[in-house]
Design an enzyme around this catalytic site. Sequence first.
Site, PDB file in Angstrom:
ATOM      1  N   CYS A 238     -22.528  50.040  50.247  1.00 38.79           N
ATOM      2  CA  CYS A 238     -23.611  49.388  49.182  1.00 38.79           C
ATOM      3  C   CYS A 238     -23.106  47.978  49.158  1.00 38.79           C
ATOM      4  O   CYS A 238     -24.052  47.120  49.070  1.00 38.79           O
ATOM      5  CB  CYS A 238     -23.033  50.160  47.752  1.00 38.79           C
ATOM      6  SG  CYS A 238     -24.318  49.690  46.403  1.00 38.79           S
ATOM      7  N   CYS A 243     -26.992  47.882  49.205  1.00 38.63           N
ATOM      8  CA  CYS A 243     -27.504  47.486  48.213  1.00 38.63           C
ATOM      9  C   CYS A 243     -27.343  45.983  47.864  1.00 38.63           C
ATOM     10  O   CYS A 243     -28.452  45.338  47.737  1.00 38.63           O
ATOM     11  CB  CYS A 243     -27.095  48.158  46.959  1.00 38.63           C
ATOM     12  SG  CYS A 243     -26.220  49.789  47.139  1.00 38.63           S
ATOM     13  N   LYS A 246     -28.675  43.612  50.915  1.00 35.27           N
ATOM     14  CA  LYS A 246     -30.120  43.742  50.977  1.00 35.27           C
ATOM     15  C   LYS A 246     -30.991  43.147  49.731  1.00 35.27           C
ATOM     16  O   LYS A 246     -32.100  42.480  49.842  1.00 35.27           O
ATOM     17  CB  LYS A 246     -30.259  45.306  50.887  1.00 35.27           C
ATOM     18  CG  LYS A 246     -31.693  45.919  50.745  1.00 35.27           C
ATOM     19  CD  LYS A 246     -32.383  46.207  49.587  1.00 35.27           C
ATOM     20  CE  LYS A 246     -31.847  47.153  48.490  1.00 35.27           C
ATOM     21  NZ  LYS A 246     -31.933  48.484  49.100  1.00 35.27           N
ATOM     22  N   TYR A 379     -36.767  53.894  54.300  1.00 38.36           N
ATOM     23  CA  TYR A 379     -36.539  52.575  53.259  1.00 38.36           C
ATOM     24  C   TYR A 379     -35.762  51.362  53.935  1.00 38.36           C
ATOM     25  O   TYR A 379     -36.359  50.257  53.434  1.00 38.36           O
ATOM     26  CB  TYR A 379     -36.470  53.315  51.748  1.00 38.36           C
ATOM     27  CG  TYR A 379     -34.760  53.302  51.474  1.00 38.36           C
ATOM     28  CD1 TYR A 379     -34.018  52.153  51.058  1.00 38.36           C
ATOM     29  CD2 TYR A 379     -33.977  54.445  51.689  1.00 38.36           C
ATOM     30  CE1 TYR A 379     -32.802  52.178  50.890  1.00 38.36           C
ATOM     31  CE2 TYR A 379     -32.719  54.514  51.419  1.00 38.36           C
ATOM     32  CZ  TYR A 379     -32.131  53.485  51.131  1.00 38.36           C
ATOM     33  OH  TYR A 379     -30.684  53.393  50.731  1.00 38.36           O
ATOM     34  N   GLU A 383     -37.642  47.877  53.978  1.00 37.86           N
ATOM     35  CA  GLU A 383     -36.929  46.890  53.311  1.00 37.86           C
ATOM     36  C   GLU A 383     -36.296  45.857  54.243  1.00 37.86           C
ATOM     37  O   GLU A 383     -36.794  44.426  53.837  1.00 37.86           O
ATOM     38  CB  GLU A 383     -35.756  47.510  52.537  1.00 37.86           C
ATOM     39  CG  GLU A 383     -35.996  48.155  51.411  1.00 37.86           C
ATOM     40  CD  GLU A 383     -34.646  48.876  50.410  1.00 37.86           C
ATOM     41  OE1 GLU A 383     -34.680  49.419  49.403  1.00 37.86           O
ATOM     42  OE2 GLU A 383     -33.713  48.610  51.135  1.00 37.86           O
ATOM     43  N   HIS A 650     -46.791  42.944  25.829  1.00 37.96           N
ATOM     44  CA  HIS A 650     -47.770  42.341  26.146  1.00 37.96           C
ATOM     45  C   HIS A 650     -47.291  40.593  26.395  1.00 37.96           C
ATOM     46  O   HIS A 650     -46.671  40.246  25.588  1.00 37.96           O
ATOM     47  CB  HIS A 650     -49.011  42.457  25.483  1.00 37.96           C
ATOM     48  CG  HIS A 650     -50.418  41.838  26.096  1.00 37.96           C
ATOM     49  ND1 HIS A 650     -50.846  42.317  27.257  1.00 37.96           N
ATOM     50  CD2 HIS A 650     -50.883  40.609  25.737  1.00 37.96           C
ATOM     51  CE1 HIS A 650     -51.662  41.538  27.715  1.00 37.96           C
ATOM     52  NE2 HIS A 650     -51.938  40.601  26.832  1.00 37.96           N
ATOM     53  N   GLU A 655     -46.389  47.578  30.639  1.00 33.90           N
ATOM     54  CA  GLU A 655     -47.388  48.173  29.597  1.00 33.90           C
ATOM     55  C   GLU A 655     -48.600  48.974  30.325  1.00 33.90           C
ATOM     56  O   GLU A 655     -48.846  49.821  29.319  1.00 33.90           O
ATOM     57  CB  GLU A 655     -47.819  46.920  28.909  1.00 33.90           C
ATOM     58  CG  GLU A 655     -48.827  45.970  29.508  1.00 33.90           C
ATOM     59  CD  GLU A 655     -49.299  44.818  28.747  1.00 33.90           C
ATOM     60  OE1 GLU A 655     -49.622  45.090  27.266  1.00 33.90           O
ATOM     61  OE2 GLU A 655     -49.784  43.662  29.024  1.00 33.90           O
TER      62      GLU A 655
HETATM   63  C1  LIG Z   1     -29.293  49.230  54.069  1.00 36.15           C
HETATM   64  C2  LIG Z   1     -29.088  50.031  52.892  1.00 36.15           C
HETATM   65  C3  LIG Z   1     -29.270  49.478  51.574  1.00 36.15           C
HETATM   66  C4  LIG Z   1     -29.238  50.403  50.438  1.00 36.15           C
HETATM   67  N1  LIG Z   1     -29.509  50.042  49.299  1.00 36.15           N
HETATM   68  C5  LIG Z   1     -29.394  50.874  48.263  1.00 36.15           C
HETATM   69  C6  LIG Z   1     -29.784  50.701  47.016  1.00 36.15           C
HETATM   70  O1  LIG Z   1     -30.496  49.533  46.654  1.00 36.15           O
HETATM   71  N2  LIG Z   1     -29.298  51.289  45.830  1.00 36.15           N
HETATM   72  C7  LIG Z   1     -28.870  52.312  46.087  1.00 36.15           C
HETATM   73  O2  LIG Z   1     -28.389  53.139  45.115  1.00 36.15           O
HETATM   74  N3  LIG Z   1     -28.117  52.808  47.076  1.00 36.15           N
HETATM   75  C8  LIG Z   1     -28.461  51.990  48.218  1.00 36.15           C
HETATM   76  N4  LIG Z   1     -28.115  52.505  49.405  1.00 36.15           N
HETATM   77  C9  LIG Z   1     -27.230  53.629  49.585  1.00 36.15           C
HETATM   78  C10 LIG Z   1     -25.854  53.318  49.224  1.00 36.15           C
HETATM   79  O3  LIG Z   1     -25.310  52.322  49.905  1.00 36.15           O
HETATM   80  C11 LIG Z   1     -24.907  54.503  49.401  1.00 36.15           C
HETATM   81  O4  LIG Z   1     -25.574  55.770  49.094  1.00 36.15           O
HETATM   82  C12 LIG Z   1     -23.640  54.654  48.792  1.00 36.15           C
HETATM   83  O5  LIG Z   1     -22.805  53.491  49.437  1.00 36.15           O
HETATM   84  C13 LIG Z   1     -22.710  55.799  48.998  1.00 36.15           C
HETATM   85  O6  LIG Z   1     -21.599  55.611  48.688  1.00 36.15           O
HETATM   86  P1  LIG Z   1     -20.432  56.724  49.265  1.00 36.15           P
HETATM   87  O7  LIG Z   1     -19.221  56.548  48.309  1.00 36.15           O
HETATM   88  O8  LIG Z   1     -20.921  58.126  49.415  1.00 36.15           O
HETATM   89  O9  LIG Z   1     -19.957  56.021  50.788  1.00 36.15           O
HETATM   90  P2  LIG Z   1     -19.782  54.678  51.247  1.00 36.15           P
HETATM   91  O10 LIG Z   1     -20.015  53.828  50.187  1.00 36.15           O
HETATM   92  O11 LIG Z   1     -20.635  54.734  52.575  1.00 36.15           O
HETATM   93  O12 LIG Z   1     -18.320  54.573  51.775  1.00 36.15           O
HETATM   94  C14 LIG Z   1     -17.695  55.291  52.609  1.00 36.15           C
HETATM   95  C15 LIG Z   1     -16.252  54.644  53.034  1.00 36.15           C
HETATM   96  O13 LIG Z   1     -15.562  55.407  53.617  1.00 36.15           O
HETATM   97  C16 LIG Z   1     -14.957  54.820  54.748  1.00 36.15           C
HETATM   98  N5  LIG Z   1     -14.421  55.959  55.821  1.00 36.15           N
HETATM   99  C17 LIG Z   1     -15.164  56.853  56.314  1.00 36.15           C
HETATM  100  N6  LIG Z   1     -14.569  57.553  57.059  1.00 36.15           N
HETATM  101  C18 LIG Z   1     -13.273  57.272  56.672  1.00 36.15           C
HETATM  102  C19 LIG Z   1     -12.070  57.801  57.075  1.00 36.15           C
HETATM  103  N7  LIG Z   1     -12.023  58.710  57.893  1.00 36.15           N
HETATM  104  N8  LIG Z   1     -10.651  56.999  56.706  1.00 36.15           N
HETATM  105  C20 LIG Z   1     -10.902  56.299  55.829  1.00 36.15           C
HETATM  106  N9  LIG Z   1     -11.976  55.567  55.435  1.00 36.15           N
HETATM  107  C21 LIG Z   1     -13.252  56.329  55.917  1.00 36.15           C
HETATM  108  C22 LIG Z   1     -16.152  54.025  55.227  1.00 36.15           C
HETATM  109  O14 LIG Z   1     -15.504  52.914  56.064  1.00 36.15           O
HETATM  110  C23 LIG Z   1     -16.745  53.429  53.869  1.00 36.15           C
HETATM  111  O15 LIG Z   1     -15.968  52.387  53.661  1.00 36.15           O
HETATM  112  C24 LIG Z   1     -28.153  51.715  50.790  1.00 36.15           C
HETATM  113  C25 LIG Z   1     -27.607  51.916  51.895  1.00 36.15           C
HETATM  114  C26 LIG Z   1     -27.820  51.057  52.912  1.00 36.15           C
HETATM  115  C27 LIG Z   1     -27.398  51.545  54.287  1.00 36.15           C
END
Ligand SMILES: Cc1cc2nc3c(=O)[nH]c(=O)nc-3n(C[C@H](O)[C@H](O)[C@H](O)COP(=O)(O)OP(=O)(O)OC[C@H]3O[C@@H](n4cnc5c(N)ncnc54)[C@H](O)[C@@H]3O)c2cc1C
Lengths: 675, 137
Positions: A238, A243, A246, A379, A383, A650, A655
């Site tokens: 994110c 997020c 973006k 999306y 976007e 308004h 609204e």
């Molecule tokens: C382009 C884009 C736009 C988005 N826009 C929005 C938005 O506007 N609003 C919204 O709510 N959501 C948005 N999202 C979705 C949002 O980013 C995710 O839902 C959110 O980040 C998920 O969180 P998470 O904790 O599941 O994983 P993540 O935030 O993906 O974190 C996982 C972390 O774990 C690490 N990792 C993975 N495997 C290992 C391992 N084996 N050992 C150590 N570290 C590891 C990764 O490197 C990463 O840093 C967007 C996503 C994208 C791609």
Amino acid sequence: MSTRSLLPQFFCAVERRLTLGIAHRTSCTKTVIRRVSYLKQKSVIALTRRHLISDIQGFIPCQRYTTSTMAPVIPKGDPIQIVDNLIKNNRIAIFSKTTCPFCTKVKELFSSLNLEVAVIELDTRDDGADIQDALLQKTGQKTVPNVFVGGEHLGGCDSTIAAHQNGRLEFLLNKSQAGPKAEMPDDVKYDYDLVVIGGGSGGLAASKEAALLGAKVAVCDFVVPTPIGTTWGLGGTCVNVGCIPKKLMHQAAILGQSISDAKKFGWDVPDSAKHNWHTMVEGIQAHIGSLNWGYRVALREKKVNYLNAFAEFVDPHTLKTTDKKKKETTITSKYILLATGGRPRYPDIPGAREYGITSDDIFSLPYHPGKTLLVGASYIALECAGFLAGIGVDSTVMVRSILLRGFDQQIAELIGSYMAKHGIRFQRGYVPIKLERIEEGSPGRIKVTSQNEVGELLEEEYNTVLFAIGRDACTNNIGIEKANVMLNPRNGKVICDEKEQTNVPHIYAIGDILDGKLELTPVAIQAGRLLAKRLFGGGTMLTDYVNVPTTVFTPLEYGSVGLSEEDAIAKYGANDVEVYHSFLTPLEVAIPKRDDNEGYAKLICVKSLNEKVVGFHILSPNAGEITQGFAIGLKLGATKADFDNLIGIHPTIAEVFTTLNTTKSSGADVLQKGC
Amino acid sequence: MQRVIKLNLINETSSVFRRSLSIGRTASYQSFNVQDQEDFQKRVLNVSTPVLVDFHAKWCGPCKTLGPRLEALAAEKLDKFHLAKVDIDNVPELAEEYNVTAVPSVIAIKGGKVEGSFVGVLDDDKLRAFVNKLIGE
Ligand SMILES: Cc1cc2nc3c(=O)[nH]c(=O)nc-3n(C[C@H](O)[C@H](O)[C@H](O)COP(=O)(O)OP(=O)(O)OC[C@H]3O[C@@H](n4cnc5c(N)ncnc54)[C@H](O)[C@@H]3O)c2cc1C
């Protein structure tokens, strides 16, 4: 089957246990499966009825009645109790109707799996309608079959079949068989109380909360670089590649629109106003850098041990971590939380990884992307196309079939046509089959060959090709098999119960890797915090995954909460759904005279529920800001009348929801007209 | 102590010696980027000359204001103190060790011991006073 156990069945005349296949334990080691045919079973009931007459005399109706081999058969009474008891006391509970072909299908599925089910046939008892209402209240589902496994609501026929295919059914069955969760042995000493794999939205929230509650916590976060070498800091998708950047690029695009509108409002803006890619990227990356640092400091202050290392399972309680310098360490933990998120998928075509990029690269791209092809209808694809076009990048979107699968399709198409009107080219029905580099450079030149369904080829040159065709859960390289954690074989996501607990009791999962849940940052954060509270703070609250508001930040934003029109119709039936809607023109665009009637608002209501609003949709500038507030209305069960009684602010866009009075079914014109 | 006669712009990974022209004679001062904890031990903790450690980050706006001013002071005071620059994203361990939570953060070290510190951008007088105290002027 004992005659006694059939007694209440007969007495109430309606509950019936469908014994499609009973596993009889004949000894400790041997299990014999006896299949009882439907017909045979009916005759057993008929036979026992006669024999039981005398017993019945002494039976008190409405009394709970259980035996060891039978489901508790619940006599008439409080319909909510009836529902709850059937669910609570049976591994598999089905609310069904004898005439419903889908119910038959579901029963046949369980029968083919040799599974015993408890059934209430609603059409054979006079409180059937009340029970159906109770089910609607409990599950939001009115239709039958309504299936519960291991106490959890599975849904109707389609969801049950899907659950069978994606592993969820097996998961719930195993879980219910295991009985109450085995307590963790206290005498084993682990390095940590909780190790979180993944320092993203969910993982950080969980680890900080757990540490605050006194647990000894470590969080492992490691970013595997993209094929072109992009990498980033702590905080997950994110903050770094989702997020945050973006929304900031979306803002850059909106400012572009405002600059051109400004002239009509009297500002003397030169026609030469141009956008500088580098300045934008530098500004955004600086902000992200400060956020990365902020997370680090927060972990330090909360005494969470941050390990900048890749973690994988050695065994269910042990992880191997490997840092940047390839240094390996082994750590053990009482609980392990999987929060590894997802990464963009590349298509399996020549040149994709070599010459293509994804959303992981675009936000820090060190050069202007030039003419860009965005592949995908997600999306993320729309976007990215939106903000790129908004800052003047020549953008084309290539889409195999529909836009924004899973979202309301009427709105998806409105978004598509708005984007097309604002200079974004759509190539629909095509998929790329090959990328070739014509010229190296920053950006270089790439020839893309694509193909449609009938085999027609299309060749075009681009400077940048961005794939946004979906994301894969990061569960395939963390040795998950060594911990025996169950995944959905179709998407590699982790199957969990409503407590985010996997089939391995001390291993949990949250965020994007959770099967069947929403991929949104606030959802991951909420799940992480509540889970930590349950594990270490005696909390009981579960994450509520229903009515989660969300917004797609396309040039015209699309905010929604609740059901799409398609899903509402599938759930309640077309006859029970009323849609109130209106096109709209924000006041702000009246002077620039652009985008007449490009905005759109609709409320989806269920007639039989007093016009309860089950879907809220708005396509307009700032839709995210509008949707957030209204979402609480839906969570609290607002009806159309509640919206009508609300007084508007308004002049605003929002609204419109207080004055929606045209139904879609009336077919009346909802374009706003005149000056 | 090395003396540099020529204008000598060695790459950023080693010590940067610059000629100071402000007092009209060829002289040097020492300002360098800290590579890692070992480097810090060697060039900051194990030296007798007082050292100003400037914890900064690429993404930090105020750091871009303070950095050049520290550099100018170091050039003016010549070898009376050294300037050690720590990019907190490159050597987060050091930031952690010295409990840096915000940037810019400056600490003064003499003989391996912390003698003082401040966070944020100080105005010229205060900055000068801070340095003077460190070098005993
Ligand atoms: C382009 C884009 C736009 C988005 N826009 C929005 C938005 O506007 N609003 C919204 O709510 N959501 C948005 N999202 C979705 C949002 O980013 C995710 O839902 C959110 O980040 C998920 O969180 P998470 O904790 O599941 O994983 P993540 O935030 O993906 O974190 C996982 C972390 O774990 C690490 N990792 C993975 N495997 C290992 C391992 N084996 N050992 C150590 N570290 C590891 C990764 O490197 C990463 O840093 C967007 C996503 C994208 C791609």
